[in-house]
Design an enzyme around this catalytic site. Structure first.
Site, PDB file in Angstrom:
ATOM      1  N   ASN A   1      87.044  95.443  58.189  1.00 35.26           N
ATOM      2  CA  ASN A   1      87.641  96.451  57.916  1.00 35.26           C
ATOM      3  C   ASN A   1      88.094  97.335  56.906  1.00 35.26           C
ATOM      4  O   ASN A   1      88.027  98.106  56.188  1.00 35.26           O
ATOM      5  CB  ASN A   1      88.006  97.328  59.283  1.00 35.26           C
ATOM      6  CG  ASN A   1      89.664  96.922  59.139  1.00 35.26           C
ATOM      7  OD1 ASN A   1      89.508  95.162  58.918  1.00 35.26           O
ATOM      8  ND2 ASN A   1      90.533  96.733  59.646  1.00 35.26           N
TER       9      ASN A   1
ATOM     10  N   GLU B   1      97.638  89.265  60.988  1.00 34.09           N
ATOM     11  CA  GLU B   1      97.420  90.231  61.458  1.00 34.09           C
ATOM     12  C   GLU B   1      96.414  90.946  62.681  1.00 34.09           C
ATOM     13  O   GLU B   1      95.604  90.758  62.556  1.00 34.09           O
ATOM     14  CB  GLU B   1      97.751  91.220  60.716  1.00 34.09           C
ATOM     15  CG  GLU B   1      98.052  92.979  60.390  1.00 34.09           C
ATOM     16  CD  GLU B   1      97.495  93.942  60.198  1.00 34.09           C
ATOM     17  OE1 GLU B   1      97.257  93.549  62.104  1.00 34.09           O
ATOM     18  OE2 GLU B   1      96.895  94.071  59.913  1.00 34.09           O
TER      19      GLU B   1
ATOM     20  N   CYS C   1      93.482  98.788  62.873  1.00 31.91           N
ATOM     21  CA  CYS C   1      94.251  98.232  63.303  1.00 31.91           C
ATOM     22  C   CYS C   1      95.214  98.928  64.827  1.00 31.91           C
ATOM     23  O   CYS C   1      95.893  98.732  65.386  1.00 31.91           O
ATOM     24  CB  CYS C   1      94.819  96.923  62.818  1.00 31.91           C
ATOM     25  SG  CYS C   1      95.718  97.522  60.865  1.00 31.91           S
TER      26      CYS C   1
ATOM     27  N   GLU D   1     103.157  91.245  56.243  1.00 28.16           N
ATOM     28  CA  GLU D   1     102.547  91.595  55.580  1.00 28.16           C
ATOM     29  C   GLU D   1     103.288  92.809  54.624  1.00 28.16           C
ATOM     30  O   GLU D   1     104.325  93.347  55.285  1.00 28.16           O
ATOM     31  CB  GLU D   1     101.446  92.063  55.601  1.00 28.16           C
ATOM     32  CG  GLU D   1     100.988  90.959  56.297  1.00 28.16           C
ATOM     33  CD  GLU D   1      99.034  91.224  56.373  1.00 28.16           C
ATOM     34  OE1 GLU D   1      97.934  91.566  56.656  1.00 28.16           O
ATOM     35  OE2 GLU D   1      98.771  90.274  55.317  1.00 28.16           O
TER      36      GLU D   1
HETATM   37  O1  TXE Z   1      86.924  89.606  64.257  1.00 26.62           O
HETATM   38  P1  TXE Z   1      87.117  87.774  64.221  1.00 26.62           P
HETATM   39  P2  TXE Z   1      85.590  90.160  63.846  1.00 26.62           P
HETATM   40  C1  TXE Z   1      89.296  93.008  65.805  1.00 26.62           C
HETATM   41  C2  TXE Z   1      88.578  94.832  66.867  1.00 26.62           C
HETATM   42  C3  TXE Z   1      87.330  94.146  66.301  1.00 26.62           C
HETATM   43  C4  TXE Z   1      86.970  92.507  66.574  1.00 26.62           C
HETATM   44  C5  TXE Z   1      86.205  91.767  66.330  1.00 26.62           C
HETATM   45  O2  TXE Z   1      88.643  95.060  68.156  1.00 26.62           O
HETATM   46  O3  TXE Z   1      86.010  94.563  67.278  1.00 26.62           O
HETATM   47  O4  TXE Z   1      88.525  92.503  66.915  1.00 26.62           O
HETATM   48  O5  TXE Z   1      85.822  91.503  64.733  1.00 26.62           O
HETATM   49  C6  TXE Z   1      86.887  84.350  60.238  1.00 26.62           C
HETATM   50  N1  TXE Z   1      89.196  80.067  62.536  1.00 26.62           N
HETATM   51  N2  TXE Z   1      89.921  93.084  64.254  1.00 26.62           N
HETATM   52  O6  TXE Z   1      84.389  89.551  64.892  1.00 26.62           O
HETATM   53  O7  TXE Z   1      86.275  86.865  64.832  1.00 26.62           O
HETATM   54  C7  TXE Z   1      86.250  85.830  60.666  1.00 26.62           C
HETATM   55  O8  TXE Z   1      84.837  84.412  59.833  1.00 26.62           O
HETATM   56  C8  TXE Z   1      88.877  81.093  61.497  1.00 26.62           C
HETATM   57  C9  TXE Z   1      90.867  94.003  64.115  1.00 26.62           C
HETATM   58  O9  TXE Z   1      85.203  90.720  62.582  1.00 26.62           O
HETATM   59  O10 TXE Z   1      88.457  87.798  64.083  1.00 26.62           O
HETATM   60  C10 TXE Z   1      86.720  86.758  60.380  1.00 26.62           C
HETATM   61  O11 TXE Z   1      86.491  86.232  58.275  1.00 26.62           O
HETATM   62  N3  TXE Z   1      88.720  81.890  61.254  1.00 26.62           N
HETATM   63  C11 TXE Z   1      91.194  93.699  62.697  1.00 26.62           C
HETATM   64  C12 TXE Z   1      87.888  86.771  60.491  1.00 26.62           C
HETATM   65  O12 TXE Z   1      87.877  85.125  61.276  1.00 26.62           O
HETATM   66  C13 TXE Z   1      87.511  82.518  61.535  1.00 26.62           C
HETATM   67  C14 TXE Z   1      90.520  93.997  62.169  1.00 26.62           C
HETATM   68  C15 TXE Z   1      88.048  87.900  61.584  1.00 26.62           C
HETATM   69  O13 TXE Z   1      86.537  87.603  62.241  1.00 26.62           O
HETATM   70  C16 TXE Z   1      87.487  82.083  63.330  1.00 26.62           C
HETATM   71  C17 TXE Z   1      88.607  93.235  62.031  1.00 26.62           C
HETATM   72  C18 TXE Z   1      87.717  80.581  63.114  1.00 26.62           C
HETATM   73  N4  TXE Z   1      88.176  79.536  64.656  1.00 26.62           N
HETATM   74  C19 TXE Z   1      88.942  92.984  64.065  1.00 26.62           C
HETATM   75  N5  TXE Z   1      86.555  82.899  63.609  1.00 26.62           N
HETATM   76  C20 TXE Z   1      92.442  94.450  62.575  1.00 26.62           C
HETATM   77  N6  TXE Z   1      93.641  92.702  62.484  1.00 26.62           N
HETATM   78  O14 TXE Z   1      92.299  95.245  62.026  1.00 26.62           O
HETATM   79  C21 TXE Z   1      86.321  83.588  63.011  1.00 26.62           C
HETATM   80  N7  TXE Z   1      87.098  83.470  61.749  1.00 26.62           N
END
Ligand code: TXE
Length: 495
Positions: free
Chosen positions: A151, A248, A282, A460
């Site tokens: 995002n 986060e 978020c 952060e």
């Molecule tokens: O998140 P993921 P996604 C929330 C929001 C969204 C949902 C899914 O609700 O709809 O999460 O988003 C990496 N070990 N937020 O699928 O899967 C992955 O490659 C290490 C809130 O994008 O959590 C990416 O770089 N890394 C949030 C990152 O983790 C891993 C912002 C995030 O992916 C991994 C975005 C693993 N096992 C989404 N699996 C906020 N806090 O603002 C995946 N990744």
């Protein structure tokens, strides 16, 4: 034009061997923005070796020199605002106007702020009498991994790398596979500013690559931004190696409007709190609790403001609502809108996909407001991460505090009132890492940012971030002769 993007190890873009690639789409048009090389296991080892070499040089460099390099990087980043903002808008689907005003400036702010703190890092000296004292050293952790979400890709890369580097660490950063591009530009900027090779490396790929970093024994710390479920997995994997994590994660934040609030300000802010970056934030203030006496006036104002927001091509400066990140995410958001309707929420505006003209190729959803919501409705309980505002009513303060706090999340909260004492009292009782009073969304880099409960761990930004990237060593010094109780038989004659 389709770019070809590699990853970045030891001061240069790497793509030497034939590799597995993935594509990064512009979600507003479904066009390919770039084909990107996914790193292999050997590439990760290269990144780690490079980072080790970078650490040897960077951790020993005088703080003032580190600060100068980071300051140069912030200047370069600001100078490239237009180019970076356009790339970010194409990669994420967010409005260019926002990337220009928020993403790039706040990314540069982080580097500038932590550059300034580099020279302030210090331990303490503590006398324990005349013959003993101790001092503490604030030491870097070593190689840190940064794992980013889609995002705010560049901002996240800077929020993680700037404090890590300021404390003398190196970082291997993995952007989200959905938004891989600006992290490479950041790496190029750091190199141009004079950062030694290996201090900031970028690897590309999916969650498996992220997991490899978390499980790599040479990596000392992980800072992660993403979903709660993945955050938990990161914590489990990191625990096997006793490595600290900063997480986060998501939120479902309450924005509370008391009966004496300035209604125009509250309505303006609620619209911004819900629809900035199409709600993919978020800290989105997605549960809007409005005092029952204000409901009708509030909804009228919110509807009017929401319907003025231009949904459109992210590159058009008039656009305020861009495309969601992917077709999959779009379907998730639309499904929550459907569930809200089925649960009996009253649709005030929006509630549908926007497919006018060329927008049909993208993932656009009209900013949506529901009224008559209850706490149990799915769109009120779950993080949607899309442009959906749920309006709920309340009658008294205790009730609204209980309901606001009745969430697994605890990232942000806000109160709107003219009674400032009242606002402070409520802020002290809200279970959230960030509370805004008569405001929403400001995250100045000086202010610590972190979630309570399922919303995260650690902080952060601000001075707190320095603690996340250093360890404290205590050094005890004896100037006289240590008293050894185990040998103390009451006599010192035989010593
Ligand atoms: O998140 P993921 P996604 C929330 C929001 C969204 C949902 C899914 O609700 O709809 O999460 O988003 C990496 N070990 N937020 O699928 O899967 C992955 O490659 C290490 C809130 O994008 O959590 C990416 O770089 N890394 C949030 C990152 O983790 C891993 C912002 C995030 O992916 C991994 C975005 C693993 N096992 C989404 N699996 C906020 N806090 O603002 C995946 N990744």
């Amino acid at each position: 034009m389709i770019q070809h993007s590699g990853f970045y190890i030891h001061g240069k873009v790497c793509e030497p061997r034939p590799r597995k690639t993935f594509t990064s789409l512009n979600p507003a048009t479904s066009e390919t923005v770039a084909t990107v090389c996914q790193v292999s296991v050997e590439d990760i080892e290269d990144a780690v070796s490079s980072s080790r070499a970078g650490f040897a040089e960077w951790s020993e460099m005088p703080a003032a020199e580190k600060a100068r390099i980071m300051q140069r990087a912030a200047v370069l980043l600001r100078a490239r605002t237009d180019e970076l903002a356009e790339l970010e808008a194409r990669d994420t689907g967010k409005p260019l106007q926002e990337a220009l005003q928020i993403d790039i400036p706040t990314a540069a702010d982080a580097i500038e702020y932590f550059a300034g703190l580099t020279t302030t890092l210090h331990g303490l000296h503590h006398d324990l009498g005349t013959e003993q004292f101790f001092y503490t050293r604030r030491e870097p952790l070593g190689i840190c991994a940064g794992i980013g979400a889609w995002n705010y890709p560049l901002q996240i890369a800077c929020w993680k790398s700037a404090p890590a580097l300021a404390c003398g660490n190196t970082m291997i950063f993995k952007p989200s596979e959905l938004t891989p591009l600006t992290a490479i530009r950041l790496a190029e900027i750091y190199t141009e500013a004079g950062l030694p090779d290996g201090v900031f490396n970028v690897v590309q790929g999916d969650g498996m690559v992220g997991q490899r970093l978390v499980r790599h024994p040479a990596i000392s710390k992980v800072s992660f931004t993403g979903s709660v479920t993945t955050g938990q997995q990161v914590m489990i994997d990191a625990a096997s190696y006793h490595k600290p994590v900063t997480l986060e994660l998501g939120g479902k934040s309450p924005l509370i409007i008391l009966d004496d609030a300035e209604l125009d300000v509250a309505a303006d802010t609620a619209v911004q709190a819900n629809f900035l970056t199409q709600g993919e934030v978020c800290t989105q203030g997605s549960r809007v609790f409005v005092h029952h006496s204000l409901q009708d006036d509030f909804l009228r104002r919110v509807k009017m403001r929401t319907e003025k927001l231009v949904v459109g091509n992210p590159l058009d400066r008039k656009t305020r609502i861009g495309s969601l990140i992917s077709e999959r995410h779009l379907q998730k958001v639309l499904s929550y809108i459907q569930q809200a309707r089925s649960a009996g929420a009253k649709l005030i505006t929006g509630g549908h996909r926007v497919t006018d003209g060329l927008l049909a190729k993208g993932c656009f959803v009209a900013p949506t407001v529901f009224a008559d919501c209850t706490d149990e409705m799915p769109q009120v309980k779950d993080e949607i991460f899309g442009p959906v505002m749920s309006v709920l009513t309340f009658t008294d303060e205790k009730e609204v505090l209980n309901r606001a706090n009745a969430s697994e999340y605890g990232l942000a909260a806000g109160v709107f009132t003219r009674d400032i004492s009242h606002a402070h009292r409520m802020a002290s009782q809200l279970q959230a890492g960030v509370c805004w009073i008569n405001s929403w969304g400001a995250t100045p880099v000086e202010m610590p940012f972190g979630g309570f409960k399922a919303s995260g761990l650690g902080y952060e930004n601000g001075l707190e971030a320095l603690r996340q990237y250093t360890k404290v060593k205590s050094v005890y010094v004896e100037l006289g002769r240590q008293k050894l109780s185990i040998l103390d038989n009451g006599s010192t004659a035989d010593r």
